[in-house]
Scaffold this active site. Sequence first.
Site, PDB file in Angstrom:
ATOM      1  N   GLY A 240     -16.042  14.739  26.209  1.00 16.76           N
ATOM      2  CA  GLY A 240     -15.615  13.549  25.587  1.00 16.76           C
ATOM      3  C   GLY A 240     -14.250  12.948  26.139  1.00 16.76           C
ATOM      4  O   GLY A 240     -13.993  12.015  26.249  1.00 16.76           O
ATOM      5  N   CYS A 241     -13.187  13.903  26.314  1.00 20.88           N
ATOM      6  CA  CYS A 241     -11.949  13.659  26.807  1.00 20.88           C
ATOM      7  C   CYS A 241     -12.020  13.119  28.433  1.00 20.88           C
ATOM      8  O   CYS A 241     -11.291  12.291  28.657  1.00 20.88           O
ATOM      9  CB  CYS A 241     -11.155  14.736  26.609  1.00 20.88           C
ATOM     10  SG  CYS A 241     -10.759  15.453  24.851  1.00 20.88           S
TER      11      CYS A 241
END
Length: 184
Positions: free
Chosen positions: A73-74
Amino acid sequence: MKVANKPLIIVPGNFLHFTHSPYTAHFFIETFMTHPVIPDFEVAATGGQRFASTAFRGHPYIIYFYPKDDTPGCTVEGAAFRDLYAEFQKAGYLVFGVSRDTVASHEKFKSKMSFPFDLLSDTDEVMCNLFKVIIEKNMYGKKVFGIERSTFIMGAKNEILKEWRGVKVDGHAEEVLAAAKTVS
């Protein structure tokens, strides 16, 4: 205080203005939200630099908090800010990513992803505490404290102009850019 026999809740930081018309017997409440100002802070940044909020007085910027370098996600979130970075600059904003990872970890992540912006290392949680982004999470049935994915548009006086908490990555950078073009 009661208005029309109903309790009135006053929220700190708001200015309430009352007008009463004897003809309509209605009360109108105008709420003018103030922008919270974040105290000065300084943290380590990529490129062997220090990020000091005082250095950005007079210049708006965007900071996005993310949980951990080089996680799915990052990575997607950082790539979205990277891909729109020229547009953010055109709108007059710099972008900075923040997590509790070390500068060494940030350097690897920044290099791998070709981020044109700096990543700020908040290992002591100075920024995390100022922006109140540390929350209790449930990781595989175990309660832990971690960063809530959050983004802030900061004004020229180090005030928060707009914030997003509990961010969903898809479309977020685009939403922040659109807001950056309209906030003041």
